[in-house]
Design a protein around this motif. Structure first.
Motif, PDB file in Angstrom:
ATOM      1  N   LEU A 170       0.855  -1.561   0.065  1.00  0.00           N
ATOM      2  CA  LEU A 170      -0.330  -0.046   0.137  1.00  0.00           C
ATOM      3  C   LEU A 170       0.856   1.129   0.342  1.00  0.00           C
ATOM      4  CD1 LEU A 170      -2.603  -1.436   2.179  1.00  0.00           C
ATOM      5  CD2 LEU A 170      -2.668  -0.274  -0.196  1.00  0.00           C
ATOM      6  N   ILE A 175       3.780   1.528  -1.230  1.00  0.00           N
ATOM      7  CA  ILE A 175       4.182   1.787  -2.783  1.00  0.00           C
ATOM      8  C   ILE A 175       2.818   3.149  -3.613  1.00  0.00           C
ATOM      9  CG2 ILE A 175       5.503   0.834  -5.009  1.00  0.00           C
ATOM     10  CD1 ILE A 175       6.365  -1.662  -3.101  1.00  0.00           C
ATOM     11  N   PHE A 176       2.218   2.161  -3.858  1.00  0.00           N
ATOM     12  CA  PHE A 176       1.371   1.709  -4.658  1.00  0.00           C
ATOM     13  C   PHE A 176       0.368   3.530  -4.377  1.00  0.00           C
ATOM     14  CE2 PHE A 176      -3.599   2.000  -4.588  1.00  0.00           C
ATOM     15  CZ  PHE A 176      -3.928   2.074  -6.229  1.00  0.00           C
ATOM     16  N   VAL A 199       3.525   6.312  -5.519  1.00  0.00           N
ATOM     17  CA  VAL A 199       3.328   6.812  -6.810  1.00  0.00           C
ATOM     18  C   VAL A 199       1.647   7.064  -7.488  1.00  0.00           C
ATOM     19  CG1 VAL A 199       2.822   5.029  -8.621  1.00  0.00           C
ATOM     20  CG2 VAL A 199       5.305   3.901  -7.125  1.00  0.00           C
ATOM     21  N   LEU A 200       0.354   6.391  -7.107  1.00  0.00           N
ATOM     22  CA  LEU A 200      -0.726   7.415  -6.878  1.00  0.00           C
ATOM     23  C   LEU A 200      -0.491   8.533  -6.953  1.00  0.00           C
ATOM     24  CD1 LEU A 200      -3.204   5.792  -8.586  1.00  0.00           C
ATOM     25  CD2 LEU A 200      -3.957   6.519  -5.935  1.00  0.00           C
ATOM     26  N   TYR A 202       1.988  10.544 -10.049  1.00  0.00           N
ATOM     27  CA  TYR A 202       1.296  10.306 -10.411  1.00  0.00           C
ATOM     28  C   TYR A 202       0.319  11.729 -10.771  1.00  0.00           C
ATOM     29  CZ  TYR A 202       3.013   6.100 -12.442  1.00  0.00           C
ATOM     30  OH  TYR A 202       3.734   5.438 -13.278  1.00  0.00           O
TER      31      TYR A 202
END
Lengths: 305, 318
Positions: free
Chosen positions: A279, A281-282, A285-286, A289
């Motif tokens: 989570l 990392i997710f 990165v999210l 972006y």
């Protein structure tokens, strides 16, 4: 020469004062960014993550009360509790503390790798776009070929040859992630190069270095800022992939990817271990972006869909 | 067109050559070697080690070794693995079918679902469906595929026990069992296609919305064709043409993602070969697999570009 320069700048400033729009460019950009709620939320989340990473030693001493690499075999695979908020791993280390220290390594590698990629890619792209000709063709051929080797293959190839310290991993990731930046900067330089003020600078006798640094780079800087965030995101994903394969950050040091790699072996026994690093990392990165998208729209509203 | 193909190949060969040269120099300037005596304490003396290095030809200067490797490469020989003493070519050939099975299935999945979601979100633009597919697309790029793999294994293999945790077929099954192979393929192929579905769907959506604005679509509507016919026959066909190049660009991601997917699912493909090669410092295997995959992607891109010119006569290859 200096006197006239001063005078002209003074006169333009008086013209500016009367003709200036009610809001400055920076202020308008900030306003546009502020209206993009998703981007603002993403930025806040990232700042919180960065603060957590920066204060990890203090937090682990005063809040979680655990050491990141301290083994305690009597406390293996403990579920989340008051003592261990996110539980413990296969050798009794506190998951939350490791997650915080992992953030230092994962985010640090992401940032450093992106900076390596951007400075090298920016340089190559600027030179290639500005000078054109044979050099441009050569650089394009190199970029096209490098872009056809899968990133992870090159990462593995390079990582197999060097001692994988976090700094070295960042350099490796950065050194194979510059091609996208180079292409973007090259495109930007080509677009700017044909403008009249570049010709004017050349007529005045400015050398190439000065023209690139003073006149061209500032005009492609918004592209670079946006790419920076996308590149940090890509570098964090690359680091986690490499560490997940066991070729990145080496034990006992935690990175989000190496924590995930560790959890793979204990999927049956302790499935809860896959969530915290994944989570982390997710969401990082999210948010990068979303922030990159928001910045692009704010800096250059014409690009918006 | 022949000129185009030749020029593209001529451009990429010197760069590939440089990559191999660079890797070789790096390889021999890096500390450590294929044989690390510290890993075999007491088992191997200095003399014995030197003997082994000599047998593998590793005691020669790096440029001699590189020349030797290149010479073999020109004769389409990738050398022998240090560890297994097998020709690298054979090792790749043995593992290629598994990788192709995984990547081709994923590509097909990605195409079917990418086009489907893309078309639907273009038709129902601005609706909840479009919003969800947009969120899904951003998430699809942000989620690490190996993590997604772990979650799906946890749900479908560990908790529900519907699907196997890994491998290409059940151990002990000698005969070719379609259902068994299919069950093993579902999870890895889903994961590998995930990010590509996200990519393709956004692409198809954007392209379709662009095409719908064209004059010939207005003409088709004006002559009284059903909206379904206009969309499917006139708009979609043209919207899908650029997808051919996108496919080419995605090959690189597909092979890269395959390395991670194969590691999670113990899939006996090329990805495992390169990861193990890195751990064992088995240089011929590392170099061979990297070079082979690069050539595969370059050729794939070339084919995609040629196909693009073929399906769209407006494009000329120069």
């Amino acid at each position: 020469m200096e006197a006239t320069g001063q005078q002209s700048s003074k006169s333009t400033s008086t013209i500016d004062a009367s003709m200036r729009p009610t809001e400055s460019l920076v202020r308008m950009t900030l306003l546009r960014f502020w209206r993009d709620k998703a981007a603002v939320v993403a930025m806040v989340v990232l700042i919180v993550f960065a603060l957590l990473a920066a204060t990890a030693p203090w937090l682990s001493e005063n809040v979680t009360h655990h050491e990141p690499n301290l083994l305690d075999l009597s406390k293996r695979f403990q579920l989340p509790s008051k003592v261990h908020w996110l539980g413990t791993d296969d050798v009794g280390r506190d998951v939350l503390t490791r997650l915080l220290y992992g953030a230092r390594i994962s985010l640090g590698i992401g940032l450093l790798a992106a900076m390596v990629a951007i400075s090298f890619g920016g340089f190559v792209g600027a030179v290639s776009g500005y000078f054109g000709g044979f050099l441009d063709d050569l650089i394009n051929a190199v970029i096209n070929t490098l872009l056809s080797v899968p990133t992870i293959f090159m990462l593995i190839l390079l990582a197999a040859f060097v001692r994988p310290t976090p700094a070295m991993i960042a350099v490796i990731i950065g050194s194979i992630g510059w091609m996208g930046v180079a292409r973007l900067v090259r495109g930007g330089v080509l677009a700017v190069k044909a403008r009249d003020y570049i010709l004017a600078a050349q007529v005045v006798g400015a050398d190439n270095r000065r023209i690139i640094l003073q006149h061209i780079l500032p005009n492609v800087s918004s592209t670079i800022i946006v790419v920076l965030y996308i590149d940090i995101a890509g570098a964090i994903l690359s680091e986690s992939s490499l560490s997940f394969l066991g070729l990145g950050v080496q034990p006992p040091d935690p990175s989000w990817g190496s924590m995930l790699q560790n959890s793979l072996s204990y999927l049956f026994r302790a499935p809860y271990l896959i969530f915290p690093p994944g989570l982390a990392i997710f969401f990082t990165v999210l948010c990068l972006y979303i922030l990159g998208d928001g910045l692009r729209d704010a800096l250059d509203p014409r690009l918006k869909e | 067109m022949t000129q185009f193909v030749v020029r593209r190949l001529v451009q990429s060969i010197p760069v590939l050559f440089l990559i191999t040269l660079f890797s070789f120099i790096l390889m021999y300037s890096s500390p450590g070697n294929f044989i690390n005596p510290l890993e075999y304490p007491g088992e191997m003396g200095q003399e014995e080690m030197e003997m082994l290095l000599h047998n593998l030809g590793l005691d020669r200067p790096w440029y001699v070794q590189y020349g030797d490797w290149m010479w073999k490469l020109i004769h389409l020989d990738l050398g022998r693995s240090f560890k297994f003493r097998q020709p690298v070519k054979d090792m790749i050939a043995a593992r290629l079918p598994a990788t192709l099975e995984l990547t081709v299935t994923s590509l097909l999945l990605a195409l079917v679902f990418g086009i489907l979601i893309g078309v639907l979100s273009a038709i129902y633009r601005g609706t909840i469906f479009d919003g969800i597919s947009r969120v899904f697309a951003v998430a699809g790029h942000a989620v690490p595929i190996f993590w997604l793999g772990l979650i799906l294994i946890w749900i479908f293999s560990v908790t529900l026990r519907w699907l196997p945790t890994g491998g290409i077929k059940s151990t002990g099954t000698e005969a070719w069992d379609l259902w068994d192979r299919f069950k093993h393929l579902i999870l890895p192929a889903t994961i590998l296609s995930f990010g590509r579905v996200a990519n393709f769907s956004r692409y198809v959506r954007g392209e379709l919305l662009e095409v719908i604005r064209q004059d010939y679509i207005r003409t088709a509507r004006a002559k009284g064709l059903m909206e379904r016919v206009v969309l499917m026959r006139h708009a979609l066909r043209n919207a899908l043409i650029p997808l051919v190049t996108v496919l080419g660009m995605n090959l690189r991601w597909l092979f890269g993602g395959a390395v991670l997917t194969e590691t999670i699912f113990a899939w006996p493909g090329m990805g495992r070969l390169i990861v193990n090669g890195a751990f064992q410092r088995d240089y011929p295997v590392l170099m061979g697999t990297t070079l082979f995959s690069a050539v595969l992607v370059i050729v794939g891109n070339l084919v995609a570009d040629i196909a693009y010119a073929w399906v769209d006569p407006r494009i000329r290859l120069e």
